[in-house]
Design an enzyme around this catalytic site. Structure first.
Site, PDB file in Angstrom:
ATOM      1  N   HIS A   1      -7.560  -5.492   0.074  1.00  6.54           N
ATOM      2  CA  HIS A   1      -6.354  -4.669  -0.017  1.00  6.54           C
ATOM      3  C   HIS A   1      -5.172  -5.253   0.755  1.00  6.54           C
ATOM      4  O   HIS A   1      -4.094  -4.657   0.743  1.00  6.54           O
ATOM      5  CB  HIS A   1      -6.672  -3.263   0.506  1.00  6.54           C
ATOM      6  CG  HIS A   1      -5.624  -2.235   0.209  1.00  6.54           C
ATOM      7  ND1 HIS A   1      -5.214  -1.918  -1.077  1.00  6.54           N
ATOM      8  CD2 HIS A   1      -4.880  -1.443   1.035  1.00  6.54           C
ATOM      9  CE1 HIS A   1      -4.280  -0.985  -1.036  1.00  6.54           C
ATOM     10  NE2 HIS A   1      -4.059  -0.679   0.238  1.00  6.54           N
TER      11      HIS A   1
ATOM     12  N   ASP B   1     -10.205  -4.819  -5.329  1.00 10.66           N
ATOM     13  CA  ASP B   1      -9.612  -4.041  -4.237  1.00 10.66           C
ATOM     14  C   ASP B   1     -10.320  -2.688  -4.201  1.00 10.66           C
ATOM     15  O   ASP B   1     -10.192  -1.883  -5.127  1.00 10.66           O
ATOM     16  CB  ASP B   1      -8.113  -3.868  -4.480  1.00 10.66           C
ATOM     17  CG  ASP B   1      -7.388  -3.145  -3.353  1.00 10.66           C
ATOM     18  OD1 ASP B   1      -8.051  -2.524  -2.514  1.00 10.66           O
ATOM     19  OD2 ASP B   1      -6.139  -3.188  -3.333  1.00 10.66           O
TER      20      ASP B   1
ATOM     21  N   SER C   1       0.831  -1.198   0.000  1.00 11.41           N
ATOM     22  CA  SER C   1       0.000   0.000   0.000  1.00 11.41           C
ATOM     23  C   SER C   1       0.870   1.255   0.000  1.00 11.41           C
ATOM     24  O   SER C   1       1.698   1.437  -0.898  1.00 11.41           O
ATOM     25  CB  SER C   1      -0.965  -0.033   1.192  1.00 11.41           C
ATOM     26  OG  SER C   1      -1.960   0.953   1.081  1.00 11.41           O
TER      27      SER C   1
END
Length: 269
Positions: A247, A219, A95
């Site tokens: 995610h 996602d 991320s």
């Protein structure tokens, strides 16, 4: 301050093996990697750490000034690489940490044998002028941050299941909620702004090390168009779409995630 203590560094796996460094995302800590570490330890030296302000890092090292942009985290990453002296590493950034890896590799490419960008997003906000789709409008992000400011624990309970996805496995969302709730709210508010307001689209072209972009098939936070954008902007990068949804594939699909990392980093698929 000793870097290992500051970032609660742990090193495990095969001594002398290729080095894989795993960097967690917002609201998390190194514990989020625990399901894939055993698979990687067979072939690699595995480096885990907590960003300053997260997990068991030294909270006294956190300052709003240093960590109000990604660059404070990037400096930490490069300092870790130098201090551990394990040679060039394959950096796996989840991320927001994916963009930390992008910036670090552009700054000191010799520190890295490669990058794995796991569920990356260079910009979460849609840009209608260029046609870029980040997944959120500017108004969405404003509301998200206002909600976080007003009631961080309530925000955590509402957002973590959305981020995690996999509603048929509620225990995953519960784990992420618990992780969010362990984070100091003041630090979380600053890190959330770094995460959701940064725009690193222009930095992607500066990456010169081998790069794997690993996106999830569904996602809500980083839709497939974002992974395709990152792949298109990083010269020579590879793109893989995991069957994993949500995610956080390192929790939702650890075997698939570990296999993708190992195959790219030179281990046993």
């Amino acid at each position: 301050m000793d870097v290992r203590s500051r970032n609660h560094v742990t090193v495990s796996g095969r001594p002398g093996g290729p080095v894989v460094m795993l960097a967690h995302g917002f609201g998390c800590d190194q514990n989020m990697w625990r399901l894939i570490v055993p698979a990687l330890e067979r072939d690699f030296t595995v480096v885990l750490f907590d960003h300053v302000g997260a997990g068991n890092s030294d909270l006294s090292a956190w300052s709003r000034e240093r960590y109000s942009t990604l660059h404070g985290y990037v400096d930490d990453l490069l300092e870790l690489c130098r201090e551990l002296a394990l040679g060039p590493v394959t950096f796996v950034g989840h991320s927001v940490s994916a963009m930390m890896g992008v910036l670090a590799a552009a700054k000191e490419p010799g520190a890295f044998t490669g990058l794995v960008l796991l569920a990356p997003s260079p910009c979460f906000i849609d840009d209608p002028d260029t046609g870029y789709r980040g997944g959120f409008s500017a108004e969405d992000i404003d509301e998200l941050l206002e909600s976080l400011d007003a009631n961080y624990l309530g925000w955590s309970g509402a957002m973590a299941p959305v981020i995690m996805g996999n509603p048929e496995r509620p225990e995953l969302g519960e784990e992420l909620t618990s992780s969010f709730c362990r984070t100091d709210p003041e630090i979380a508010r600053v890190f959330a702004r770094v995460t959701f307001l940064s725009d690193n689209r222009a930095d992607l072209a500066g990456v010169t090390v081998p790069t794997l972009v690993a996106q999830c098939s569904r996602d809500a936070i980083a839709p497939p168009e974002v992974g395709a954008f990152v792949h298109a902007r990083i010269p020579g990068s590879q793109l893989v779409t995991l069957n994993a949804t949500g995610h956080c594939p390192q929790l939702a699909a650890p075997d698939e995630t570990a296999a993708a990392i190992a195959a790219f980093a030179g281990g046993t698929p």
